[in-house]
Structure formats: C-alpha cells, structure tokens
Design a protein around this motif. Structure first.
Motif, PDB file in Angstrom:
ATOM      1  N   ASN A 160       0.803  -1.228   0.000  1.00 25.25           N
ATOM      2  CA  ASN A 160       0.000   0.000   0.000  1.00 25.25           C
ATOM      3  C   ASN A 160       0.833   1.274   0.000  1.00 25.25           C
ATOM      4  OD1 ASN A 160      -2.756  -0.712  -0.080  1.00 25.25           O
ATOM      5  ND2 ASN A 160      -2.575  -1.592   1.971  1.00 25.25           N
ATOM      6  N   ARG A 215     -14.543  -9.264  -0.259  1.00 25.75           N
ATOM      7  CA  ARG A 215     -15.245  -8.783   0.940  1.00 25.75           C
ATOM      8  C   ARG A 215     -16.665  -8.332   0.586  1.00 25.75           C
ATOM      9  NH1 ARG A 215     -10.103  -5.105   2.955  1.00 25.75           N
ATOM     10  NH2 ARG A 215      -9.150  -6.631   4.348  1.00 25.75           N
ATOM     11  N   HIS A 270      -7.821   1.525  -3.635  1.00 31.15           N
ATOM     12  CA  HIS A 270      -7.854   0.597  -2.496  1.00 31.15           C
ATOM     13  C   HIS A 270      -7.671   1.429  -1.227  1.00 31.15           C
ATOM     14  CE1 HIS A 270      -7.317  -2.955  -0.054  1.00 31.15           C
ATOM     15  NE2 HIS A 270      -6.173  -2.478   0.390  1.00 31.15           N
ATOM     16  N   PRO A 273      -7.786   0.756   3.765  1.00 34.85           N
ATOM     17  CA  PRO A 273      -8.847  -0.005   4.436  1.00 34.85           C
ATOM     18  C   PRO A 273      -8.457  -0.437   5.848  1.00 34.85           C
ATOM     19  CG  PRO A 273      -8.595  -0.746   2.193  1.00 34.85           C
ATOM     20  CD  PRO A 273      -7.463   0.212   2.452  1.00 34.85           C
TER      21      PRO A 273
END
Ligand SMILES: NC(=O)C1=CN([C@@H]2O[C@H](COP(=O)(O)OP(=O)(O)OC[C@H]3O[C@@H](n4cnc5c(N)ncnc54)[C@H](OP(=O)(O)O)[C@@H]3O)[C@@H](O)[C@H]2O)C=CC1
Ligand SMILES: O=C([O-])CC(=O)C(=O)O
Length: 438
Positions: free
Chosen positions: A222, A253, A278, A435
């Motif tokens: 990330n 998910r 994301h 997230p």
C-alpha cells in the motif's frame, strides 16, 4: 508411523490409484529440483540442500500405502509421490519465473506455499520462486526458503533469495510486489506515499531492465494503486496494461457481505466491481452486481443498507479486522492474490467479470487517464484482460466514483517527482485511509 520407525519411508499422493510403487528417490528428486541460490550474500551459502548431498537413489520398493486415517501417519509421511517423474515432467509446461517481494512478510507466508503447490498456476506448471527481501529480513527469508524446501513441492523447481531487485526480477513472467513499509503512528499519507514510492520506482526500473517483456505485475503493498502507477511509469518498456493494483480482496469482501445479507452462499454473487482506490473511498458497486443472476437491488430491497452499511462495511473491513487480529489481513489477502492471478490465466466465466486496479488510459467510462483505478475486467485466460463495457451508472455511483478518482489524482500529484511529472505537490483532499486504517 513416525519417520524414525520407518525402514522404507513412503510418500503417498492422495487421489492416486490403490496400487503404488513408491520410490525413496522422491527425496533426492525433490531436493534436486529445489536449488537455493542466495545472491549477493556470502554468509547465505550456508543454505544447502543437505538431503541432496547424502541421499542415493535406491531401487524401487513396493510398499503398503499407509492409510491416511492411521493415527501415526502425519504430514509428509502420509504422502506418496508416484514418481514416474520423467514421464510426468514431459507433460509439464515450460517453467515460469515468479518474483515475490516482501517475501518474509505475513501475506507472503501464506501465498508462497499456494504458489509452490500448483493451486495457482495449475498442476502441470512448474515454477521458480524468486524472493526479494532486504538486509533486515534476510535471515527470515532464509527460513522461508527452508520451509519451502521442507515442503517437497514437486512443481517447485527453484528458489532464489536476494535483496537485489535486478537479480530477483531477471526474466520473471510474474512479479507480485507485496513488500512495503506500513504506515506508522503519526505518519502522514504523503510521507507513506513518498517512502513506498521510492521502493516502487526502484522496482519499476529493475523490472524494466531485466524482467520478461510481457511480465505481469500485481502490486499489493500500500497504497497499492499509486505504487502501481509509480512502478509502471518507471518501466516504460513494459506495457502499462500489465500492471495491476490488488483490489480483489475488496471484491471478495463485498461478495461476502452481499451473500450474508441475501442469505445465499457467496458463489451466487457475481458481477461485483470495486471502483477506484484501495482505500476508504473505494466504491463497491451494487448497481451492476448480481445475485443468482438477478440485479442485487431486486434481491436486496433494503437500499438504505446497500448505500450506507454495505458500502462502509466493505470500505472499512480491513480496519475492523486489524482491531480484532492486531494485524492486517494476511491469509485472505493471499487468497485474493491467488484469485487475481487465476482470473488472468483462466477464461472469465460467461457474463461475469472481476475487479482489478489497472491503468485508465483508453477506459470507456470517462475516468481520468493516467491513473491506476479499479475497474471491471474480463480475461480470455492468456494473462491479458479487457475492460467490460456494458455497465450502468446512476448518480449515487458516479458521485462516489468522482470522489475516489479525485483522491487518486491527488495521490498522483504527491508522487510527481517519482513518475517524471516534475515537482510534487501534495494537496490530498482529506487524509483518507487505507482499508486497514481507522
Ligand atoms: N492491496 C491489498 O488488498 C492489501 C495490501 N496490504 C499491504 O501489503 C503490504 C504487506 O503486508 P504484510 O505482508 O501483512 O506486511 P508485513 O509487515 O508482514 O511484511 C511487509 C514486508 O514489507 C517489507 N518492507 C519493505 N520496505 C519496508 C520498510 N521500509 N519498512 C518495513 N518493511 C518494509 C518488509 O520486508 P523486507 O524487509 O524484506 O523488505 C516486510 O517483510 C502492506 O503494504 C499492506 O498494507 C495488506 C492487505 C491487503
Ligand atoms: O491497510 C492495510 O494494510 C490493510 C489493507 O489494505 C486491507 O485490509 O485491505
């Protein structure tokens, strides 16, 4: 029966016929195939394949197949390799080279064993694993390699460990870029973008220099969309289309939450797109998604739930998991990397699609060009993909897509210095979160 009690140890492979010739040479054979080639580390030559040094190839012995429900049968000693190795090898495909960065990390610890087992690229696809670590992780990387060795995977032909991306990426057909610095307390997103951006700029350059010209790159570390952008911009000789940012975990998910709400098993949920980044601005699309082939909004009539709870649940799932586990999703991320690869190497089922963060140039949705944005894709199974055209939009979806697009454009400005875009200017609209950050 434990190893010490065995005079003629056997390895049985579940699912083979009832009569087996077992060969002790299974040991030599698997060892021969696993060649550790630690690079640029003198001390690492300590890794060696000790079984290879001592084992002889004995004559074939006919043995009873141990029953797997015997209490003294465990682990490798319940396995038989029906080693008609030479014949089997002829039917195998050409070896592929797969690079994994952050190979000593948590996600890799799940992923590597799936890759080596054949469940990702198939039971006839031998692979070489090329593991990228750092000075800090090198010992752990040796441990990973030893565990791979001890796993005796027939399809795993070679394991390399190195801290040099130019060595690890040599001739690779797949690069799974997982390693990245996690955001620490008090660290600004701009700081994270810069630190990780440097890593992905270097890795992009290395891929450009030495990887297969058609390498497929999946960026997991990330912030993965912008890291993927940096990577592809630093690899101008590799098609931009070959770079992906992993948003498959988000798709999985979303499918899980829709299945739960509708009271169906999750294989009944299809056509789920994650749009955008994301991050917590990602947009799980319930407008185009289907349950049992019907539009989700016809099956789940609680539209307030879809717009509010569902969307936020998916966006923040990673953070909730961290609160429970004390660390971010590792196993399910590894599973979603497997899903992402399989979606590219197997034809997409008729009428369905999958999400991936891909380069926006030429996209049919009017999303700004020059960013990596999660969109719906289909593949013929050749490693490539095309964007799905027949999707619909409403005001709700468009508004949210615009928000996640604005975030990615701002992230791009923050890393301008890493993508040949001049001086960086970081004006992120708000400090939106990964997230996992809440
Ligand atoms: N896209 C997605 O869906 C998801 C992405 N992620 C992301 O995946 C990445 C890896 O997660 P995970 O495997 O759990 O993390 P770990 O902390 O277990 O491993 C990360 C690896 O990154 C490497 N790394 C590279 N640079 C640095 C640095 N400057 N400081 C510290 N470590 C560094 C380390 O390996 P080495 O020392 O060998 O370089 C480390 O082993 C993270 O960025 C995480 O946010 C996680 C879940 C989902
Ligand atoms: O923020 C993180 O590192 C974890 C993450 O991406 C996720 O769970 O989706």
């Amino acid at each position: 029966m434990a190893v010490a009690e065995l005079t003629t140890p056997t390895w049985t492979k579940q699912g083979l016929g009832s009569s087996h010739l077992s060969y002790l040479s299974a040991r030599t054979s698997s060892c021969r195939r696993l060649s550790f080639r630690p690079l640029r580390r003198t001390h690492s030559s300590r890794i060696s394949c000790s079984v290879n040094q001592t084992a002889q190839a004995p004559a074939a012995v006919e043995t009873e197949v141990p029953k797997s429900n015997k209490p003294d049968c465990f682990g490798v000693f319940c396995l038989t390799y029906d080693l008609k190795a030479e014949e089997e090898t002829k039917s195998w495909k050409k070896l592929i080279n797969v690079a994994v960065s952050g190979a000593a990390g948590m996600i890799s610890n799940h992923l590597l064993f799936k890759l080596a087992s054949g469940q990702v690229f198939g039971p006839d696809q031998p692979i070489a694993l090329k593991l990228l670590g750092s000075e800090r992780s090198f010992q752990a990387l040796e441990g990973v390699a030893m565990e791979l060795e001890d796993s005796l995977f027939p399809l795993l032909r070679e394991v390399q460990i190195s801290i040099d991306p130019y060595e690890v990426f040599q001739d690779v057909e797949w690069a799974l870029l997982i390693g990245a610095k996690p955001r620490g307390p008090g660290m600004e997103r701009a700081g994270l973008l810069d630190i990780n951006g440097q890593i992905f700029a270097e890795q992009g350059k290395a891929l450009n220099a030495v990887a297969s010209r058609n390498v497929k790159v999946i960026v997991v570390g990330n912030p993965c969309n912008t890291n993927a952008l940096i990577c592809l911009k630093n690899a101008p000789d590799i098609p931009a289309k070959n770079f992906h940012a992993l948003t498959r975990l988000d798709e999985n998910r979303a499918k899980c939450q829709l299945a739960l709400k509708a009271g169906v098993f999750y294989d009944k949920v299809s056509n789920v797109t994650i749009w955008g980044n994301h991050s917590t601005t990602q947009v799980p699309d319930f407008l185009n998604a289907k349950i049992n082939g019907l539009p989700v909004k016809e099956v789940i009539t609680d539209h307030k739930w879809l717009e509010e709870e569902f969307t936020e649940k998916v966006q923040k799932r990673g953070g909730v998991l961290i609160q429970k586990w004390g660390r971010s999703s590792a196993a399910s991320t590894a599973v979603s990397i497997v899903d992402a690869i399989k979606s590219l190497v197997t034809p997409t089922p008729e009428g369905d699609w999958f999400s991936s963060g891909v380069y926006t140039d030429g996209n049919p949705y009017g999303i700004a060009e020059g960013i990596v944005f999660s969109m719906p894709c289909r593949s013929k199974g050749d490693g490539d993909y095309e964007l799905v055209k027949d999707v619909i939009f409403d005001d709700y979806l468009l508004k949210r897509i615009t928000k996640t697009e604005a975030e990615l454009l701002a992230e791009k400005r923050c890393v301008a210095h890493l993508i040949g875009g001049g001086v960086a200017y970081c004006d992120l609209p708000e400090d939106t979160m990964l997230p996992g950050e809440m």
